[in-house]
Write a protein that holds these residues in place. Structure first.
Motif, PDB file in Angstrom:
ATOM      1  N   UNK A   1       0.796  -1.221   0.000  1.00 46.16           N
ATOM      2  CA  UNK A   1       0.000   0.000   0.000  1.00 46.16           C
ATOM      3  C   UNK A   1       0.826   1.266   0.000  1.00 46.16           C
ATOM      4  N   UNK A   2       0.156   2.418   0.017  1.00 40.81           N
ATOM      5  CA  UNK A   2       0.838   3.712  -0.096  1.00 40.81           C
ATOM      6  C   UNK A   2       1.492   4.179   1.198  1.00 40.81           C
ATOM      7  N   UNK A   3       1.244   3.478   2.307  1.00 39.13           N
ATOM      8  CA  UNK A   3       1.833   3.905   3.568  1.00 39.13           C
ATOM      9  C   UNK A   3       2.692   2.785   4.142  1.00 39.13           C
TER      10      UNK A   3
ATOM     11  N   UNK B   1       7.228  -3.072   2.732  1.00 41.26           N
ATOM     12  CA  UNK B   1       8.315  -2.514   1.927  1.00 41.26           C
ATOM     13  C   UNK B   1       8.368  -0.990   2.002  1.00 41.26           C
ATOM     14  N   UNK B   2       7.207  -0.351   2.242  1.00 45.20           N
ATOM     15  CA  UNK B   2       7.174   1.111   2.269  1.00 45.20           C
ATOM     16  C   UNK B   2       8.010   1.656   3.420  1.00 45.20           C
ATOM     17  N   UNK B   3       8.029   0.945   4.557  1.00 43.38           N
ATOM     18  CA  UNK B   3       8.864   1.367   5.686  1.00 43.38           C
ATOM     19  C   UNK B   3      10.326   1.381   5.274  1.00 43.38           C
ATOM     20  N   UNK B   4      10.755   0.345   4.562  1.00 43.92           N
ATOM     21  CA  UNK B   4      12.144   0.281   4.102  1.00 43.92           C
ATOM     22  C   UNK B   4      12.467   1.459   3.200  1.00 43.92           C
ATOM     23  N   UNK B   5      11.508   1.827   2.342  1.00 45.82           N
ATOM     24  CA  UNK B   5      11.722   2.960   1.442  1.00 45.82           C
ATOM     25  C   UNK B   5      11.838   4.267   2.223  1.00 45.82           C
ATOM     26  N   UNK B   6      10.932   4.467   3.189  1.00 47.33           N
ATOM     27  CA  UNK B   6      10.934   5.711   3.964  1.00 47.33           C
ATOM     28  C   UNK B   6      12.225   5.855   4.765  1.00 47.33           C
ATOM     29  N   UNK B   7      12.693   4.758   5.359  1.00 51.23           N
ATOM     30  CA  UNK B   7      13.885   4.802   6.209  1.00 51.23           C
ATOM     31  C   UNK B   7      15.175   4.567   5.428  1.00 51.23           C
ATOM     32  N   UNK B   8      15.055   4.370   4.106  1.00 50.87           N
ATOM     33  CA  UNK B   8      16.237   4.105   3.269  1.00 50.87           C
ATOM     34  C   UNK B   8      17.055   2.948   3.836  1.00 50.87           C
ATOM     35  N   UNK B   9      16.382   1.894   4.262  1.00 51.39           N
ATOM     36  CA  UNK B   9      17.053   0.756   4.907  1.00 51.39           C
ATOM     37  C   UNK B   9      16.753  -0.522   4.145  1.00 51.39           C
ATOM     38  N   UNK B  10      17.707  -1.414   4.131  1.00 51.75           N
ATOM     39  CA  UNK B  10      17.507  -2.720   3.535  1.00 51.75           C
ATOM     40  C   UNK B  10      16.447  -3.475   4.329  1.00 51.75           C
ATOM     41  N   UNK B  11      15.442  -4.066   3.661  1.00 52.90           N
ATOM     42  CA  UNK B  11      14.360  -4.738   4.395  1.00 52.90           C
ATOM     43  C   UNK B  11      14.850  -5.762   5.402  1.00 52.90           C
ATOM     44  N   UNK B  12      15.846  -6.541   5.027  1.00 50.96           N
ATOM     45  CA  UNK B  12      16.332  -7.587   5.935  1.00 50.96           C
ATOM     46  C   UNK B  12      16.985  -6.997   7.175  1.00 50.96           C
ATOM     47  N   UNK B  13      17.594  -5.804   7.026  1.00 50.83           N
ATOM     48  CA  UNK B  13      18.308  -5.209   8.164  1.00 50.83           C
ATOM     49  C   UNK B  13      17.364  -4.633   9.208  1.00 50.83           C
ATOM     50  N   UNK B  14      16.102  -4.403   8.832  1.00 52.76           N
ATOM     51  CA  UNK B  14      15.155  -3.813   9.778  1.00 52.76           C
ATOM     52  C   UNK B  14      14.687  -4.788  10.841  1.00 52.76           C
ATOM     53  N   UNK B  15      14.708  -6.066  10.521  1.00 53.00           N
ATOM     54  CA  UNK B  15      14.243  -7.060  11.487  1.00 53.00           C
ATOM     55  C   UNK B  15      15.047  -6.954  12.779  1.00 53.00           C
ATOM     56  N   UNK B  16      14.340  -6.826  13.896  1.00 52.57           N
ATOM     57  CA  UNK B  16      14.931  -6.760  15.239  1.00 52.57           C
ATOM     58  C   UNK B  16      15.670  -5.452  15.525  1.00 52.57           C
ATOM     59  N   UNK B  17      15.616  -4.493  14.602  1.00 54.22           N
ATOM     60  CA  UNK B  17      16.175  -3.176  14.921  1.00 54.22           C
ATOM     61  C   UNK B  17      15.179  -2.400  15.772  1.00 54.22           C
ATOM     62  N   UNK B  18      15.679  -1.371  16.462  1.00 52.60           N
ATOM     63  CA  UNK B  18      14.830  -0.547  17.322  1.00 52.60           C
ATOM     64  C   UNK B  18      14.411   0.698  16.554  1.00 52.60           C
ATOM     65  N   UNK B  19      13.126   0.991  16.588  1.00 50.24           N
ATOM     66  CA  UNK B  19      12.607   2.142  15.857  1.00 50.24           C
ATOM     67  C   UNK B  19      13.329   3.425  16.240  1.00 50.24           C
ATOM     68  N   UNK B  20      13.683   3.566  17.519  1.00 53.04           N
ATOM     69  CA  UNK B  20      14.306   4.800  17.999  1.00 53.04           C
ATOM     70  C   UNK B  20      15.647   5.070  17.318  1.00 53.04           C
TER      71      UNK B  20
ATOM     72  N   UNK C   1       2.319   0.411  14.081  1.00 52.50           N
ATOM     73  CA  UNK C   1       2.688   1.793  13.777  1.00 52.50           C
ATOM     74  C   UNK C   1       2.561   2.024  12.277  1.00 52.50           C
ATOM     75  N   UNK C   2       1.900   3.105  11.899  1.00 51.49           N
ATOM     76  CA  UNK C   2       1.684   3.439  10.492  1.00 51.49           C
ATOM     77  C   UNK C   2       2.380   4.760  10.179  1.00 51.49           C
ATOM     78  N   UNK C   3       3.175   4.778   9.092  1.00 53.70           N
ATOM     79  CA  UNK C   3       3.847   5.987   8.617  1.00 53.70           C
ATOM     80  C   UNK C   3       3.099   6.547   7.412  1.00 53.70           C
TER      81      UNK C   3
END
Length: 359
Positions: free
Chosen positions: A39-41, A57-76, A136-138
Motif C-alpha cells: 500500500x501507499x503507507x 516494503x514502504x517502511x524500508x523505502x521511507x527509512x532508506x534501509x535494507x528490508x532484511x536489516x530492519x528485522x529486530x532493529x529498534x525504531x528509535x 505503527x503506520x507511517x
C-alpha cells in the motif's frame, strides 16, 4: 500461520500471535497484511521496547534501509532525540485505536538527510501470552506546489510562516518578560552585595559577564519578536538590526526604496525576516566583514539583493536548502509571494537575489 507474498519473503505472525491463543488478532493481522503490504503507507509491528518484528516494503523505502536489516532493529535508532520522546509518549498512552497522529516527525533517512512523516500508533494487548504489540503506520508528508492549486499553495506556506511567527513571538516575549527580568534582578542583588561587602575585584568580572548575557538575551528577544518593526516601521527596524550587527565589527551599505513602507504589513515582515536571516548567514557562516543590502520596487516586483565579502557557501543551492534551516525558512516565505531566489557564491563572497511579487 504463514502468509506468503509474491514480493517478499515468507512472513509469519505465529510468534507474535499464536493461533490457539490469539486467533482473532492473527486473522485480523493477516487481512491487514494482505490488503496493505504494498500500500501507499508504511507500517510495522514492534514490541514494548520499540524493537521491529514485521514491516512492509514502504517502511524500508521511507527509512532508506535494507528490508532484511530492519528485522529486530529498534525504531528509535531511526529517530532524532527530540522525536524519540514524542513517540515514546505516544506509546505510553497505550491507545487501543488509531487516534490523532504525531505530525511532522523527523525520521533519519541517510546521512544528513531526514524525512517528515505522520505517525499513527495502536497498541494490542495479548493477555493470554502477557505481551503488548504496537502497530505503527507511517504517512509521508509531501507537498508538490506544481500539482497544488494556488489556494492550497498559499495556505500551505501561510500556515508554516504563521506557526513560526507565533513560536518566535512566544519565545521572544518569554525571554524579555521572564528571563531578562530575572537577570536584571540578579544584577541589582549583585550591585547591592558589592556596595555592602566590597570584593570589587571578584565581583566586577561576574558583573561584566552578567551584563553581556543581558545584552545577548535582549538581542535574541528583539530578533524573535521585532516590536520595533510593528511600532516604528520598516526603516527603523532595519536600522536596529544593522546597529546591533555593527557592534560586532561588520560594515554595512544600504539602499532601500522608500516605497517599501507602502506595502502590506505581511510583506514587510516577510522582507524583514528574509534580510535578517541572510545577514545572519553572512556573519555566522561566511564570516563576512562587509555586507550590502539593496531593496528595489518596480511595479508589483520587490527585489532584495544581499552581497557580502565572506568565504562563500561551499554548497550548491539544493544542498544549501537541504542542510540549512535558515535558507529553507527563506524559501517558504518566498513561496508565499510566488517569488524566486538566485544564489551565487565564491571564496571571495556571495550574492543572493530574491524577488517577491505583491498580490
Amino acid at each position: 500461520m504463514n502468509i506468503e507474498n509474491k514480493n517478499t519473503a515468507l512472513m509469519s505472525f505465529s510468534s507474535l500471535f499464536p493461533e490457539e491463543s490469539a486467533g482473532d488478532h492473527a486473522r485480523g493481522l493477516q487481512t491487514f497484511y494482505e490488503a496493505f503490504h504494498e500500500g501507499p503507507f508504511g507500517y510495522l509491528f514492534m514490541d514494548e521496547e520499540a524493537r521491529i518484528s514485521k514491516h512492509n516494503d514502504k517502511v524500508s523505502e521511507i527509512l532508506c534501509a535494507d528490508p532484511a536489516s530492519l528485522e529486530n532493529m529498534v525504531l528509535f535508532d531511526f529517530l532524532f532525540a527530540e522525536e524519540r520522546a514524542r513517540v515514546q509518549e505516544l506509546m505510553n498512552r497505550g491507545l487501543d485505536t488509531f487516534g490523532d497522529p504525531l505530525r511532522l516527525v523527523k525520521v533519519k533517512c541517510k546521512k544528513k538527510v531526514y524525512r517528515l512523516v505522520s505517525i499513527y500508533l495502536k497498541r494490542i494487548r495479548l493477555e493470554t501470552i502477557n505481551k503488548e504489540v504496537y502497530v505503527l503506520v507511517f504517512l509521508k508528508n509531501e507537498f508538490s506546489p506544481a500539482s497544488a492549486s494556488k489556494e492550497e499553495h498559499e495556505a500551505y506556506y501561510k500556515t508554516i510562516i504563521e506557526t513560526q511567527e507565533a513560536e518566535r513571538e512566544f519565545i521572544g516575549l518569554t525571554l524579555h518578560d521572564s528571563i531578562a527580568q530575572e537577570l536584571y534582578a540578579i544584577r541589582i542583588s549583585l550591585q547591592r552585595f558589592l556596595l555592602e561587602h566590597g570584593h570589587e575585584e571578584q565581583i566586577m568580572p561576574i558583573k561584566k559577564m552578567l551584563n553581556d548575557t543581558i545584552y545577548n538575551v535582549r538581542n535574541i528577544s528583539n530578533e524573535l519578536a521585532p516590536t520595533v518593526l510593528r511600532d516604528m516601521g520598516f526603516f527603523q527596524a532595519m536600522d536596529d538590526v544593522i546597529f546591533r550587527l555593527r557592534k560586532g565589527g561588520v560594515d554595512f551599505k544600504t539602499r532601500i526604496d522608500r516605497r517599501i513602507t507602502e506595502l502590506c504589513k505581511e510583506l514587510q515582515l516577510c522582507a524583514y525576516r528574509i534580510i535578517q536571516e541572510l545577514f545572519n548567514n553572512c556573519i555566522k557562516h561566511a564570516n563576512a566583514t562587509q555586507i550590502s543590502l539593496s531593496i528595489r520596487i518596480a511595479g508589483k516586483e520587490v527585489v532584495i539583493i544581499v552581497e557580502d565579502d565572506g568565504q562563500g557557501f561551499g554548497l550548491d543551492m539544493e544542498d544549501s536548502l537541504r542542510l540549512g534551516a535558515g535558507l529553507r525558512n527563506i524559501r517558504n516565505r518566498i513561496a508565499l509571494y510566488a517569488g524566486t531566489m538566485d544564489l551565487s557564491s565564491s571564496p571571495k563572497g556571495s550574492k543572493v537575489q530574491i524577488k517577491l511579487y505583491t498580490k
